[in-house]
Design a protein around this motif. Sequence first.
Motif, PDB file in Angstrom:
ATOM      1  N   UNK A  40      -9.192  13.257   6.351  1.00 30.61           N
ATOM      2  CA  UNK A  40      -8.603  12.869   5.386  1.00 30.61           C
ATOM      3  C   UNK A  40      -7.312  12.517   4.221  1.00 30.61           C
ATOM      4  N   UNK A  41      -6.561  13.659   4.478  1.00 33.25           N
ATOM      5  CA  UNK A  41      -5.243  13.554   4.333  1.00 33.25           C
ATOM      6  C   UNK A  41      -4.265  12.418   5.237  1.00 33.25           C
ATOM      7  N   UNK A  42      -5.057  12.854   6.777  1.00 33.77           N
ATOM      8  CA  UNK A  42      -4.544  11.932   7.295  1.00 33.77           C
ATOM      9  C   UNK A  42      -4.509   9.982   7.656  1.00 33.77           C
ATOM     10  N   UNK A  43      -6.002  10.415   6.702  1.00 31.50           N
ATOM     11  CA  UNK A  43      -6.328   8.298   6.901  1.00 31.50           C
ATOM     12  C   UNK A  43      -6.323   8.066   5.358  1.00 31.50           C
ATOM     13  N   UNK A  44      -5.809   9.365   4.628  1.00 34.14           N
ATOM     14  CA  UNK A  44      -4.706   9.026   3.050  1.00 34.14           C
ATOM     15  C   UNK A  44      -3.749   8.671   3.080  1.00 34.14           C
ATOM     16  N   UNK A  45      -2.910   9.394   4.341  1.00 35.23           N
ATOM     17  CA  UNK A  45      -1.503   9.510   4.765  1.00 35.23           C
ATOM     18  C   UNK A  45      -1.184   7.528   4.671  1.00 35.23           C
ATOM     19  N   UNK A  46      -2.097   7.669   5.915  1.00 34.34           N
ATOM     20  CA  UNK A  46      -1.876   5.884   6.183  1.00 34.34           C
ATOM     21  C   UNK A  46      -1.974   5.004   5.465  1.00 34.34           C
ATOM     22  N   UNK A  47      -3.358   5.311   4.797  1.00 39.38           N
ATOM     23  CA  UNK A  47      -3.582   4.020   3.393  1.00 39.38           C
ATOM     24  C   UNK A  47      -2.445   3.896   2.525  1.00 39.38           C
ATOM     25  N   UNK A  48      -1.504   5.545   2.650  1.00 36.28           N
ATOM     26  CA  UNK A  48      -0.745   5.002   1.265  1.00 36.28           C
ATOM     27  C   UNK A  48      -0.003   4.026   1.306  1.00 36.28           C
ATOM     28  N   UNK A  49       0.320   3.857   2.988  1.00 37.71           N
ATOM     29  CA  UNK A  49       1.409   2.752   3.345  1.00 37.71           C
ATOM     30  C   UNK A  49       1.541   1.068   2.735  1.00 37.71           C
ATOM     31  N   UNK A  50       0.069   1.365   2.522  1.00 40.03           N
ATOM     32  CA  UNK A  50      -0.083  -0.358   1.960  1.00 40.03           C
ATOM     33  C   UNK A  50      -0.283  -0.331   0.356  1.00 40.03           C
ATOM     34  N   UNK A  51      -0.058   0.865  -0.353  1.00 42.99           N
ATOM     35  CA  UNK A  51       0.003   0.858  -1.655  1.00 42.99           C
ATOM     36  C   UNK A  51       0.723  -0.293  -2.138  1.00 42.99           C
ATOM     37  N   UNK A  52       0.940  -0.402  -3.879  1.00 42.87           N
ATOM     38  CA  UNK A  52       2.207  -1.271  -4.281  1.00 42.87           C
ATOM     39  C   UNK A  52       3.179   0.238  -4.502  1.00 42.87           C
ATOM     40  N   UNK A  53       4.431  -0.259  -4.760  1.00 43.96           N
ATOM     41  CA  UNK A  53       5.431   0.819  -4.856  1.00 43.96           C
ATOM     42  C   UNK A  53       6.581   0.123  -6.052  1.00 43.96           C
ATOM     43  N   UNK A  54       7.217   0.737  -6.515  1.00 37.78           N
ATOM     44  CA  UNK A  54       8.408  -0.037  -7.551  1.00 37.78           C
ATOM     45  C   UNK A  54       9.444   1.277  -7.571  1.00 37.78           C
ATOM     46  N   UNK A  55      10.571   1.137  -7.507  1.00 38.95           N
ATOM     47  CA  UNK A  55      11.906   1.812  -7.572  1.00 38.95           C
ATOM     48  C   UNK A  55      11.505   2.120  -9.054  1.00 38.95           C
ATOM     49  N   UNK A  56      12.072   3.779  -8.697  1.00 45.33           N
ATOM     50  CA  UNK A  56      12.462   4.781 -10.209  1.00 45.33           C
ATOM     51  C   UNK A  56      13.827   5.753 -10.194  1.00 45.33           C
ATOM     52  N   UNK A  57      13.897   6.178 -11.114  1.00 42.02           N
ATOM     53  CA  UNK A  57      14.775   7.189 -10.485  1.00 42.02           C
ATOM     54  C   UNK A  57      14.842   8.250 -10.982  1.00 42.02           C
ATOM     55  N   UNK A  58      15.393   9.622 -10.045  1.00 43.76           N
ATOM     56  CA  UNK A  58      14.623  10.764 -10.236  1.00 43.76           C
ATOM     57  C   UNK A  58      16.028  11.882 -10.084  1.00 43.76           C
TER      58      UNK A  58
END
Length: 217
Positions: A40-58
Amino acid sequence: MIIHQFDQENSLLKKFISEIRDVDIQKDAMRFRRNIERIGEVLGYEMSKTLEYENTNVNTPLGVKKITLPTDQLVLCSVLRAGLPLHNGILNYFDGAENAFISAYRYHPNGGDDFEVIVKYLAAPSLEGKTLVLTDPMLATGKTLENVIKAMEKHGTPKKIHIISVIGSRAGVSHVEKVFPKETQLWIAAIDDDLNSKGYIIPGLGDAGDLSYGMKL
């Protein structure tokens, strides 16, 4: 449907798959659950590459770093009880996700091989405009996922749907393709060719729920 199948390339994932199939290693229920969780961790990581992202400051102790972070509102929905270890693995990486749980089981009305899938319990937040992640370790006939998505319709329309499974059959994958929206993405560790007369995947691994939590009546 977009299918991401991971047993076609060499990676550490194959070790986890081999161990959950192995009849000797299966005797250790804790190790079986942990391997499902790791998948589940591996597949979840792979799925994360297709999500939407936005810039933020840390803000760091020495300055500010710009980084992109995922913005999807995830709802993880698992089919009880077999889906719990897989759910935990995905939740390890998406710890801010909302959670849903649904019970679905095979009912054999005449005691033979024919069965129908019964859904009796559903606890879920609103799905409206969110990203729904359905987790079911064994995608055998596809009827369970079909009934699950129908039961969840009253909770709203998700923006995107992902399915995460460990092992599926070609027939089950084909059925899910027909009943889910075409934009649905399937993340699956391995696909086997056959089903037996009782609808179990061959060679598969057996009953994932029993192997995780013990035999049921």
